[in-house]
Design an enzyme around this catalytic site. Structure first.
Site, PDB file in Angstrom:
ATOM      1  N   CYS A 185       0.612  -1.168   0.357  1.00  0.00           N
ATOM      2  CA  CYS A 185      -0.029   0.009   0.089  1.00  0.00           C
ATOM      3  C   CYS A 185       0.453   1.574   0.248  1.00  0.00           C
ATOM      4  CB  CYS A 185      -0.996  -0.363   1.492  1.00  0.00           C
ATOM      5  SG  CYS A 185       0.073   0.235   2.915  1.00  0.00           S
TER       6      CYS A 185
HETATM    7  N1  LIG Z   1      -4.447  -0.802  10.554  1.00  0.00           N
HETATM    8  C1  LIG Z   1      -2.290  -0.194  10.857  1.00  0.00           C
HETATM    9  N2  LIG Z   1      -1.421  -0.146  12.038  1.00  0.00           N
HETATM   10  C2  LIG Z   1      -1.341   0.121  11.596  1.00  0.00           C
HETATM   11  N3  LIG Z   1       0.410  -0.224  11.226  1.00  0.00           N
HETATM   12  C3  LIG Z   1      -0.074  -1.070  10.062  1.00  0.00           C
HETATM   13  C4  LIG Z   1      -1.262  -1.330   9.593  1.00  0.00           C
HETATM   14  N4  LIG Z   1      -1.389  -2.129   8.466  1.00  0.00           N
HETATM   15  C5  LIG Z   1      -0.872  -2.392   7.717  1.00  0.00           C
HETATM   16  N5  LIG Z   1       0.276  -1.535   8.814  1.00  0.00           N
HETATM   17  C6  LIG Z   1       2.014  -2.056   8.322  1.00  0.00           C
HETATM   18  O1  LIG Z   1       2.248  -0.857   7.614  1.00  0.00           O
HETATM   19  C7  LIG Z   1       3.129  -2.295   6.514  1.00  0.00           C
HETATM   20  C8  LIG Z   1       2.377  -2.090   5.363  1.00  0.00           C
HETATM   21  O2  LIG Z   1       1.316  -2.874   5.837  1.00  0.00           O
HETATM   22  P1  LIG Z   1       0.948  -3.415   4.283  1.00  0.00           P
HETATM   23  O3  LIG Z   1       1.557  -3.845   3.044  1.00  0.00           O
HETATM   24  O4  LIG Z   1       0.178  -4.668   4.341  1.00  0.00           O
HETATM   25  O5  LIG Z   1      -0.788  -3.136   3.388  1.00  0.00           O
HETATM   26  S1  LIG Z   1      -2.063  -1.873   3.972  1.00  0.00           S
HETATM   27  O6  LIG Z   1      -0.851  -1.504   4.473  1.00  0.00           O
HETATM   28  O7  LIG Z   1      -2.250  -3.001   4.996  1.00  0.00           O
HETATM   29  O8  LIG Z   1      -2.149  -2.187   3.283  1.00  0.00           O
HETATM   30  C9  LIG Z   1       3.535  -3.442   7.470  1.00  0.00           C
HETATM   31  O9  LIG Z   1       3.995  -2.964   8.114  1.00  0.00           O
HETATM   32  P2  LIG Z   1       5.258  -3.749   7.492  1.00  0.00           P
HETATM   33  O10 LIG Z   1       5.095  -4.663   7.779  1.00  0.00           O
HETATM   34  O11 LIG Z   1       6.963  -3.366   8.974  1.00  0.00           O
HETATM   35  O12 LIG Z   1       6.075  -2.440   6.032  1.00  0.00           O
HETATM   36  C10 LIG Z   1       2.079  -3.636   8.737  1.00  0.00           C
HETATM   37  O13 LIG Z   1       2.633  -3.827   9.515  1.00  0.00           O
END
Ligand SMILES: Nc1ncnc2c1ncn2[C@@H]1O[C@H](COP(=O)(O)OS(=O)(=O)O)[C@@H](OP(=O)(O)O)[C@H]1O
Length: 311
Positions: free
Chosen positions: A305
């Site tokens: 994302c």
């Molecule tokens: N709701 C929420 N709150 C806080 N942090 C979040 C959330 N959703 C996703 N993440 C963190 O953002 C990183 C990217 O997540 P994703 O690639 O799964 O995408 S998405 O944001 O869920 O669409 C990923 O971290 P990394 O794996 O370190 O890149 C997620 O842990």
């Protein structure tokens, strides 16, 4: 029973009978976890029992239980992973003033919360938990967050799209299909901007995250710490998805209810699909149900994302 001679060694082996124990409940940490474990270990454990004799050096034949041997090694692996992750987190608290953990509440994230709790990181909020409310999350995610806050004694710092106090206000302006009309704009408004605002307003100097080498090729060489705009701390870098589940089971840690409905990873409702359980533990399998059917503007398949490219 098959046998073969290897120089001075004589080795015989036989497939172990299956335990035949049926799965008793539908939860991942109950019967289904047992069946997942069987799927995982199928390729390694077809041959469970060897009897090994070394004609030159051993007078008595010794029975060696290979399954037990592997189980003991795996237990040692888990102990090592846990103590290493805890020491990485401990060092983060000691070395940084404002560490934070953005938490999506998926399996690895809950492992991290449990480890943070074990080292006392929620006392005096030594580590802040950041939660991005994209306004498009599953209802279960909010309920699960509340239950974890109560269990571990933290209060997540929640951020959402700027200029809106509620989801209804957001929907009134952008509608419920912005992610279809303009996925980049959706990501920017609902994820990336709130995330960046969280980092800057909390003045985060170290980002704890749940990235692991087994997430896929882009993360294959992750280490536990990585310098950047801020230091990325990755205590689970060397863990595999199955290690996370073993940890949750061993420590009786609650996990997101949607895992039991077939979702290995959980994000927005519109971009998260269930995945057959046999695929969960394949390389990169955890995230294989994410961003299904969504494309980037250049037509390439969407896999992220954009949040984590900001880290
Ligand atoms: N709701 C929420 N709150 C806080 N942090 C979040 C959330 N959703 C996703 N993440 C963190 O953002 C990183 C990217 O997540 P994703 O690639 O799964 O995408 S998405 O944001 O869920 O669409 C990923 O971290 P990394 O794996 O370190 O890149 C997620 O842990």
């Amino acid at each position: 029973m098959a046998a073969m001679a290897l120089g001075h060694h004589h080795l015989s082996f036989a497939a172990a009978p299956s335990s035949g124990r049926p799965a008793r409940d539908s939860s991942l940490l109950g019967g289904n976890f047992a069946s997942l474990h069987r799927i995982l270990s199928k390729s390694h454990a077809r041959v469970l029992h060897y009897s090994v004799s070394c004609a030159a050096a051993v007078k008595e034949k010794e029975a060696l239980d290979i399954q037990q041997w592997n189980d003991e090694a795996y237990e040692a692996r888990l102990q090592h992973l846990e103590s290493q992750a805890k020491s990485v987190l401990q060092k983060t608290i000691e070395c940084f003033e404002r560490p934070a953990f953005p938490c999506a509440l998926i399996a690895g994230d809950v492992v991290m919360l449990d480890l943070l709790h074990k080292i006392g990181a929620f006392e005096k909020e030594a580590v802040k938990v950041i939660f991005i409310d994209t306004f498009h999350l599953f209802p279960e995610t909010y309920t699960f967050l509340k239950s974890l806050e109560d269990k571990y004694g933290f209060k997540a710092r929640v951020f959402h799209a700027a200029d809106f106090n509620t989801k209804e206000e957001y929907l009134a302006k952008h509608g419920s299909d912005l992610y279809i009309r303009d996925i980049d704009e959706y990501d920017k408004i609902c994820k990336v901007e709130p995330f960046n605002r969280a980092l800057s307003s909390l003045q985060v100097d170290a980002m704890i995250n749940g990235r692991r080498r087994d997430h896929g090729a882009e993360r294959a060489h992750l280490e536990v710490a990585q310098a950047g705009k801020m230091v990325n701390v990755q205590p689970l870098a060397y863990w595999e998805f199955r290690d996370c589940w073993s940890y949750l089971k061993k420590n009786s840690v609650p996990y997101h209810p949607l895992h039991d409905k077939g979702y290995p990873s959980i994000g927005d409702v519109q971009s998260t699909l269930p995945v057959p359980k046999e695929k969960w533990f394949e390389y990169g399998g955890e995230r294989s149900g994410r961003f299904q059917g969504l494309s980037n503007k250049d037509g390439s398949l969407k896999t992220e994302c954009g949040i984590h490219s900001q880290k």
